[in-house]
Design a protein around this motif. Structure first.
Motif, mmCIF file in Angstrom:
data_model
loop_
_atom_site.group_PDB
_atom_site.id
_atom_site.type_symbol
_atom_site.label_atom_id
_atom_site.label_comp_id
_atom_site.label_asym_id
_atom_site.label_seq_id
_atom_site.Cartn_x
_atom_site.Cartn_y
_atom_site.Cartn_z
ATOM 1 N N ARG A 62 -23.186 5.410 42.648
ATOM 2 C CA ARG A 62 -23.409 4.945 43.702
ATOM 3 C C ARG A 62 -23.394 5.971 44.777
ATOM 4 O O ARG A 62 -24.328 5.798 45.879
ATOM 5 C CB ARG A 62 -22.386 3.760 43.861
ATOM 6 N N MET A 63 -22.287 7.020 45.121
ATOM 7 C CA MET A 63 -22.427 7.809 45.934
ATOM 8 C C MET A 63 -23.631 8.770 46.048
ATOM 9 O O MET A 63 -24.040 9.242 46.925
ATOM 10 C CB MET A 63 -20.973 8.617 46.027
ATOM 11 N N ARG A 64 -23.926 9.159 44.609
ATOM 12 C CA ARG A 64 -25.020 10.008 44.745
ATOM 13 C C ARG A 64 -26.232 9.345 45.059
ATOM 14 O O ARG A 64 -27.182 9.958 45.821
ATOM 15 C CB ARG A 64 -25.255 10.428 43.054
ATOM 16 N N ASP A 65 -26.548 8.009 44.764
ATOM 17 C CA ASP A 65 -27.805 7.309 45.225
ATOM 18 C C ASP A 65 -27.693 7.191 46.613
ATOM 19 O O ASP A 65 -28.695 7.276 47.382
ATOM 20 C CB ASP A 65 -27.870 5.944 44.372
ATOM 21 N N ARG A 66 -26.535 7.028 47.345
ATOM 22 C CA ARG A 66 -26.438 7.038 48.888
ATOM 23 C C ARG A 66 -26.779 8.262 49.625
ATOM 24 O O ARG A 66 -27.584 8.270 50.270
ATOM 25 C CB ARG A 66 -25.118 6.441 49.098
ATOM 26 N N ARG A 67 -26.212 9.126 48.768
ATOM 27 C CA ARG A 67 -26.724 10.638 49.412
ATOM 28 C C ARG A 67 -28.079 10.791 49.267
ATOM 29 O O ARG A 67 -28.635 11.311 50.228
ATOM 30 C CB ARG A 67 -25.813 11.661 48.766
ATOM 31 N N LEU A 68 -28.739 10.572 48.159
ATOM 32 C CA LEU A 68 -30.256 10.839 48.004
ATOM 33 C C LEU A 68 -31.228 9.979 48.872
ATOM 34 O O LEU A 68 -32.002 10.514 49.563
ATOM 35 C CB LEU A 68 -30.523 10.558 46.909
ATOM 36 N N GLN A 70 -29.941 9.087 52.064
ATOM 37 C CA GLN A 70 -29.527 9.611 53.269
ATOM 38 C C GLN A 70 -30.664 10.669 53.537
ATOM 39 O O GLN A 70 -31.164 10.906 54.450
ATOM 40 C CB GLN A 70 -28.471 10.018 53.649
ATOM 41 N N LEU A 71 -30.748 11.551 52.313
ATOM 42 C CA LEU A 71 -31.630 12.751 52.640
ATOM 43 C C LEU A 71 -32.998 12.354 52.755
ATOM 44 O O LEU A 71 -33.741 13.020 53.502
ATOM 45 C CB LEU A 71 -31.539 13.571 51.388
ATOM 46 N N ARG A 72 -33.508 11.437 51.965
ATOM 47 C CA ARG A 72 -34.807 11.073 52.236
ATOM 48 C C ARG A 72 -35.259 10.351 53.532
ATOM 49 O O ARG A 72 -35.984 10.688 54.183
ATOM 50 C CB ARG A 72 -35.155 9.844 51.231
ATOM 51 N N GLN A 127 -33.640 11.270 56.419
ATOM 52 C CA GLN A 127 -33.443 12.203 57.305
ATOM 53 C C GLN A 127 -34.715 13.122 57.252
ATOM 54 O O GLN A 127 -35.265 13.682 58.340
ATOM 55 C CB GLN A 127 -32.264 13.268 56.910
#
Length: 56
Positions: free
Chosen positions: A33-39, A41-43, A45
């Motif tokens: 879930r944390m990895r998906d959230r980080r991805l 956010q990157l998208r 940004q």
């Protein structure tokens, strides 16, 4: 009427929230879930950054 509404809402819920892989431990699900959230956010940004560059 209430039963029909309940089954319709349940159907919509199950469609949008697929069953999780129950073999995964909680910590693995949390890490995913944390990895998906980080991805995500990157998208967003990158999308915002490309919009700014296009306007200048």
């Amino acid at each position: 009427m209430t039963v029909l509404t309940f089954w319709r809402v349940r159907h919509i819920w199950l469609k949008r929230h697929p069953e999780r892989n129950k073999n995964l431990k909680y910590s693995q699900r949390l890490a995913k879930r944390m990895r998906d959230r980080r991805l995500a956010q990157l998208r967003s940004q990158r999308r915002m950054g490309s919009d700014r560059r296009a306007r200048h």
